[in-house]
Design an enzyme around this catalytic site. Structure first.
Site, mmCIF file in Angstrom:
data_model
loop_
_atom_site.group_PDB
_atom_site.id
_atom_site.type_symbol
_atom_site.label_atom_id
_atom_site.label_comp_id
_atom_site.label_asym_id
_atom_site.label_seq_id
_atom_site.Cartn_x
_atom_site.Cartn_y
_atom_site.Cartn_z
ATOM 1 N N LYS A 90 5.025 -3.730 65.285
ATOM 2 C CA LYS A 90 4.029 -2.741 65.726
ATOM 3 C C LYS A 90 2.659 -2.911 65.077
ATOM 4 O O LYS A 90 1.638 -2.597 65.673
ATOM 5 C CB LYS A 90 4.554 -1.332 65.446
ATOM 6 C CG LYS A 90 5.796 -0.993 66.249
ATOM 7 C CD LYS A 90 5.555 0.128 67.218
ATOM 8 C CE LYS A 90 6.651 0.255 68.256
ATOM 9 N NZ LYS A 90 7.997 0.447 67.677
ATOM 10 N N GLU A 112 0.983 8.341 69.296
ATOM 11 C CA GLU A 112 2.276 9.006 69.440
ATOM 12 C C GLU A 112 3.290 8.209 68.622
ATOM 13 O O GLU A 112 3.097 7.027 68.367
ATOM 14 C CB GLU A 112 2.696 9.009 70.921
ATOM 15 C CG GLU A 112 3.348 7.704 71.421
ATOM 16 C CD GLU A 112 2.427 6.493 71.468
ATOM 17 O OE1 GLU A 112 1.199 6.686 71.424
ATOM 18 O OE2 GLU A 112 2.935 5.352 71.519
ATOM 19 N N SER A 379 12.906 -7.449 65.963
ATOM 20 C CA SER A 379 11.689 -6.644 66.097
ATOM 21 C C SER A 379 11.341 -5.862 64.837
ATOM 22 O O SER A 379 10.182 -5.555 64.585
ATOM 23 C CB SER A 379 11.817 -5.694 67.285
ATOM 24 O OG SER A 379 12.959 -4.881 67.162
HETATM 25 C C1 LIG Z 1 9.156 0.590 68.441
HETATM 26 C C2 LIG Z 1 10.179 -0.412 68.200
HETATM 27 C C3 LIG Z 1 10.881 -1.038 69.256
HETATM 28 C C4 LIG Z 1 10.695 -0.662 70.699
HETATM 29 O O1 LIG Z 1 9.414 -0.855 71.198
HETATM 30 P P1 LIG Z 1 9.050 -2.028 72.193
HETATM 31 O O2 LIG Z 1 7.699 -1.662 72.659
HETATM 32 O O3 LIG Z 1 10.074 -2.063 73.269
HETATM 33 O O4 LIG Z 1 9.053 -3.296 71.404
HETATM 34 C C5 LIG Z 1 11.799 -2.018 68.955
HETATM 35 N N1 LIG Z 1 12.060 -2.362 67.679
HETATM 36 C C6 LIG Z 1 11.420 -1.787 66.634
HETATM 37 C C7 LIG Z 1 11.778 -2.205 65.258
HETATM 38 C C8 LIG Z 1 10.457 -0.791 66.865
HETATM 39 O O5 LIG Z 1 9.845 -0.223 65.811
#
Ligand SMILES: *Cc1c(COP(=O)(O)O)cnc(C)c1O
Length: 399
Positions: A90, A112, A379
């Protein structure tokens, strides 16, 4: 709507567009124009790259996991977005948008947040670059994510509790949009995923595409190959579109987006908008949403707060419609199992969101076998989820 319009900017086939309240149109236009100018500006690119390198630690690692490969029976590679500053992908988008906001002369960032990851990323960037910051968060999420709330306040941002609707992410998004419409002159709304009205899905995709650009290069440089499959979890879809965009032109590379299957396929039990949703209009864009017969957005569920959103970015709806990417879902239970397995056998505590991608990789590895190479987008890291997993697994810390 004519076919010609659908090929315009901000459209991905029949999905996307800008269905925004009138009051936001000037701000969205201003943002589009600024982004067009900055996108190709050498100075902007230099600033962005320098911050990504010196502040967040890019490029993120890409590594071969011999343990998971042995365990699951295919060659497993990991793109480690969990190692970025603040622990997820992010921060990359937050920095990019903050630089646009600075160019526009805005003094205040709002965002948000659901699980709080995007709130923390935005508050972090605001502290580093000197913006005022306010984070909108549902009171139900505040209850579930106390630690991230404290982080947000430590970072000097104001936390704005939202107690309307289901008191979760979609309500926080509504409230942030409302705030923006009142203060467009001095405020930038820093959306955290590839959702919302044009130009947000394009801007966020472009910033996150660094994941895929790096990953493709790293696979070639370090392992002299491209993966057979790329797997990423899909909430709004930003980490997935980020890694996919590096491989879209490589037709031999299969792209798999993994949605939250939750407790079951029943309405209200999951948040798999591509698998179970229908075409609709929400938060300013035409895409796929979990909705009731008459079109109202329904409540959704996932074990992971970051996937708990009733829609998906329009570009994913498009990639699903063309078949270039495939979308599958993984249940809460399988995600939880993968979360524990990856920790135990590879020493990485991944986010529950990312655990959905691992769970599917395990299935796919069994299907396609030993010679296949699978690249998973990690992620984020799972520290934020440990307390919840302990509760779910009835783990007694005193035993
Ligand atoms: C916010 C988040 C997601 C989901 O958001 P996407 O926009 O689909 O990538 C996935 N993994 C983590 C660790 C997040 O913080």
């Amino acid at each position: 709507m004519s076919i010609k319009e659908k090929n315009e900017e901000g459209w991905f086939g029949e999905f996307g567009g800008c269905y925004s309240p009138e009051v936001l149109i000037p701000a969205l236009n201003e943002l589009s124009l600024a982004y067009k100018k900055l996108k190709d500006s050498p100075e902007f690119k230099k600033n962005l790259q320098s911050l990504l390198k010196s502040y967040t630690g890019r490029p993120s690692l890409l590594s071969f996991s011999s343990n998971l490969s042995k365990l699951w029976g295919a060659k497993i590679y990991l793109k480690r977005e969990d190692l970025n500053h603040t622990g997820s992908h992010k921060i990359t988008n937050a920095i990019g948008q903050a630089l646009i906001a600075r160019f526009l002369g805005k003094k205040r960032l709002i965002a948000e947040t659901g699980a709080g990851q995007h709130g923390v990323a935005t508050a972090t960037v605001a502290a580093h670059l000197g913006f005022e910051c306010e984070i909108f968060m549902g009171t139900e999420d505040i209850r579930r994510q106390k630690l991230n709330c404290f982080r947000i306040e430590l970072l000097g941002a104001k936390l704005h509790p939202v107690s309307s609707g289901t008191k979760t992410l979609k309500d926080a998004t509504n409230e942030a949009m409302r705030d923006w419409s009142k203060r467009v002159e001095d405020t930038h709304y820093l959306i955290g995923s590839v959702i919302g009205p044009h130009p947000f899905p394009t801007i966020v995709r472009d910033f996150q595409s660094v994941i895929g650009i790096e990953a493709r290069q790293q696979m070639q440089d370090q392992f002299a190959c491209l993966p057979d499959a790329v797997i990423a979890c899909v909430g709004g879809g930003s980490n997935a579109i980020g890694i996919f965009s590096g491989f879209l032109k490589d037709k031999q590379v299969g792209l798999f987006g993994i949605e939250a299957g939750g407790r079951s396929a029943k309405l209200g039990d999951n948040s798999a908008s591509i698998s179970f949703g229908k075409v609709g209009y929400f938060h300013g864009t035409r895409s796929l949403y979990i909705q009731r017969k008459a079109g109202q957005i329904n409540e959704v569920h996932s074990i992971s707060a970051g996937l708990d959103y009733p829609g998906v970015g329009p570009e994913h709806a498009y990639l699903a419609s063309t078949g270039r990417a495939q979308y599958k879902w993984i249940s809460d239970e399988l995600a939880l199992e993968a979360f524990q397995e990856v920790a135990k056998y590879d020493g990485i505590i991944v986010a529950l969101e990312s655990a959905h991608a691992f769970a599917y990789a395990r299935e796919l590895a069994r299907e396609i076998g030993k010679k296949a190479t699978i690249l998973i987008c990690v992620s984020g890291r799972g520290d934020k989820d440990v307390a919840e997993v302990a509760r779910l697994c009835d783990y007694n810390i005193h035993k």
